[in-house]
Design an enzyme around this catalytic site. Structure first.
Site, short mmCIF file in Angstrom:
data_model
loop_
_atom_site.label_atom_id
_atom_site.label_comp_id
_atom_site.label_asym_id
_atom_site.label_seq_id
_atom_site.Cartn_x
_atom_site.Cartn_y
_atom_site.Cartn_z
N LEU A 266 -11.80 -4.54 -2.68
CA LEU A 266 -12.20 -5.74 -1.94
C LEU A 266 -10.96 -6.54 -1.56
O LEU A 266 -10.24 -7.04 -2.42
CB LEU A 266 -13.15 -6.59 -2.78
CG LEU A 266 -14.50 -5.92 -3.08
CD1 LEU A 266 -15.29 -6.72 -4.09
CD2 LEU A 266 -15.31 -5.74 -1.79
N GLU A 267 -10.69 -6.64 -0.26
CA GLU A 267 -9.46 -7.26 0.23
C GLU A 267 -9.68 -8.66 0.78
O GLU A 267 -8.80 -9.22 1.43
CB GLU A 267 -8.84 -6.35 1.29
CG GLU A 267 -8.48 -4.96 0.75
CD GLU A 267 -7.88 -4.03 1.78
OE1 GLU A 267 -7.57 -4.52 2.90
OE2 GLU A 267 -7.72 -2.83 1.49
N HIS A 268 -10.86 -9.23 0.54
CA HIS A 268 -11.17 -10.57 1.06
C HIS A 268 -11.48 -11.53 -0.07
O HIS A 268 -12.20 -12.50 0.12
CB HIS A 268 -12.33 -10.48 2.05
CG HIS A 268 -12.06 -9.57 3.20
ND1 HIS A 268 -11.32 -9.95 4.29
CD2 HIS A 268 -12.39 -8.26 3.42
CE1 HIS A 268 -11.23 -8.94 5.15
NE2 HIS A 268 -11.87 -7.90 4.63
N GLN B 45 -1.78 -1.49 -3.79
CA GLN B 45 -1.32 -1.05 -2.48
C GLN B 45 0.08 -1.60 -2.22
O GLN B 45 0.24 -2.76 -1.86
CB GLN B 45 -2.27 -1.53 -1.38
CG GLN B 45 -3.71 -1.09 -1.55
CD GLN B 45 -4.63 -1.71 -0.50
OE1 GLN B 45 -4.24 -1.89 0.65
NE2 GLN B 45 -5.84 -2.04 -0.90
#
Length: 539
Positions: A364-366, A423
């Site tokens: 989840l990048e938000h 990442q």
């Protein structure tokens, strides 16, 4: 003296068996290193690697008596190997062998001049030839005042004993290496249960949901050290299991694209065999907060869901873990309440049951809420059982310190967490664990940022390095497989580091991750063909 050893004669070489690394030795151009195998005796041997115009010369100055005879010897193996003495004050000497598959002793003698107090002894290889090995150097003759190596001693007590991954019947342990040790004994509740030659072991045959005390000692030919401080490890409860193989000690993770974005379109069966964990990207959210579903893309050429499920089963039968990934650049699942946490756990478990997924990946990048994400993952683990694979792929900004929501979540679920593959791409410059600023695209960026997690509370087995598989796999941050492998070697072995070198090594580091298996395939699987074997050969 006529070359006959007298009672006072000793070996005047220091660190003659390389048990103390390269102490007392100097090697040209960084060409020498101490290796743990092969060795003739003890725990170390010198490996010299010629390169270009450097013949890998390693030497030390030894204290000698004037007008005295010394016997110089060493055991060698590998490529061309030379042994010699210079600055004798009389005739300098050398001897050599063109290469040996096993250990061979080289021997020569020299006599010192009337005013000679120090002689340089050396070994080297030859230009364009393969690496050579040296062990048990001896410069035998009268003591020149410097003495010799002290008598062998039992090794010191191991430090840094820690608990890694646990199952319902096993506990993984790792500890710091001890100089001069040739092996280690592992104790459970005070009883010796097994031995190890490296700095890790997995104790098996344990009862579920049970706490044990573990200690480790170091051994060599002289004896055994005192036991280390005890650590407690508790096996996980028994119960449901998603039905899959265990993740290997060192694992390669790859994301498989459930869509066509210009990379090679793959069916799951086409994913390169080097990958141990395959994250299916991605699950989709619904109108119900926290709930996820999976929609197989029609662009992949599957005849239907049954064929896809068959591919998952085949990968699992081949020893791979196939998990469902949640999130990604465009995906978002909101888990910010008890109700949404329960909806997530229930729907994720339903997908595991329907498709046969081994576990789940959180990408989840938000933003996430650590309180409710932790509740969701614990509910899912309770349903799936101890065999569930749980991975995470935070961005660099999410793991700069232990106070971020992602880091807090990782620590809160540490007992069920498999690996965090941060990442190391699409990132600006970031702080390393030493407080220095590093830019992406270097060994230092990979190692110094991974160090934050390694020193911030995660077990080394729960840390991996995430990178793009090719220049097309990310907007920025691509590094060659060589840099990835150098970073892995730096963290696990202390070799091939850049300017940043961690204060200790982490032999149980889990491995590496890439986005994606599809971009890897587009580039001819160059990434997995290079990084996969290196990961699987880590200590």
């Amino acid at each position: 003296m006529g070359g006959v050893a007298q009672a006072a004669d000793i070996n005047v070489a220091k660190n003659a068996g390389f048990e103390a690394g390269l102490a007392n030795w100097s090697c040209s151009g960084g060409s020498g290193a101490v290796v743990g195998a092969p060795v003739r005796s003890g725990a170390g041997a010198l490996k010299g690697t010629p390169a270009g115009q450097d013949n890998a010369r390693c030497s030390q100055s030894v204290a000698v008596q004037p007008n005295s005879t010394y016997t110089l010897s060493a055991w060698v193996q590998g490529g061309y190997a030379y042994l010699g003495a210079s600055g004798t004050g009389t005739t300098d000497v050398s001897t050599w062998t063109p290469g040996e598959s096993g250990w061979k002793q080289l021997t020569t003698t020299f006599r010192t001049g009337a005013s000679t107090r120090a002689v340089t002894v050396y070994t080297h290889g030859w230009y364009g030839q393969s690496a050579y090995l040296v062990d048990d150097v001896s410069v035998f003759g009268p003591d020149g005042g410097g003495g010799g190596d002290p008598d062998p001693q039992a090794p010191g007590t191991p430090a840094g004993l820690g608990v890694g991954a646990v199952t319902s019947s096993s506990v993984a342990l790792s500890w710091n290496a001890v100089g001069g040790a040739t092996g280690y004994n592992i104790y459970r509740d005070g009883t010796k249960v097994q031995t190890a030659t490296g700095t890790s072991a997995t104790v098996t045959g344990l009862a579920a949901a049970t706490s044990y005390q573990f200690q480790v000692s170091a051994t060599n030919a002289v004896g055994e050290s005192a036991k280390s401080a005890a650590v407690s490890g508790r096996t996980s409860p028994g119960g449901g299991d998603p039905g899959g193989p265990a993740v290997p000690r060192h694992a390669l993770t790859g994301y498989w694209q459930n869509f066509n974005n210009g990379a090679t379109v793959q069916k799951l069966r086409d994913v390169q065999a080097q990958y141990d964990i395959i994250a299916v990207a991605f699950a989709d959210s619904t109108a119900t907060p926290g709930q996820i579903v999976f929609n197989l893309s029609s662009a992949l050429g599957y005849s239907g869901v049954a064929e896809f499920k068959s591919d998952i089963a085949a990968k699992k039968a081949a020893g791979k873990s196939v998990i469902i990934s949640v999130g990604g650049e465009l995906g978002n699942v909101t888990i910010n309440s008890d109700a949404s946490a329960t909806a997530f756990a229930n729907s994720a478990y339903a997908l595991m049951q329907e498709y046969g997924f081994n576990g789940i990946d959180i990408d989840l990048e938000h933003g996430i809420n650590s309180t409710y994400m932790t509740k969701a993952l614990r509910q899912l683990s309770a349903k799936a059982g101890s065999g569930m694979v749980l991975t995470m792929a935070p961005q660099t900004i999410d793991m700069q310190n232990t106070g971020t929501e992602y880091f807090k979540t990782a620590l809160a679920v540490k007992d069920i967490l498999t690996v965090v593959n941060m990442q190391h791409y699409n990132s600006g410059s970031m702080l390393g664990c030493d407080g220095q600023v590093y830019s992406q695209g270097s060994v230092d960026f990979l190692t110094a940022l991974a160090c934050i997690q390694l020193e911030g509370g995660l077990d080394p087995s729960q840390v991996g390095i995430g990178v793009p598989a090719s220049t097309r796999g990310a907007g920025s941050g691509y590094v060659s497989p060589t840099i990835v492998n150098n970073a892995l070697s730096c963290l696990t072995r202390g070799t091939n580091c850049g300017n940043f070198k961690p204060s200790k090594t982490y032999p149980s580091l889990r491995g590496a991750m890439t986005w994606s298996t599809n971009w890897d395939a587009t580039a001819g699987n160059a990434w997995s063909n290079a990084v996969g074997p290196h990961v699987h050969a880590l200590p």
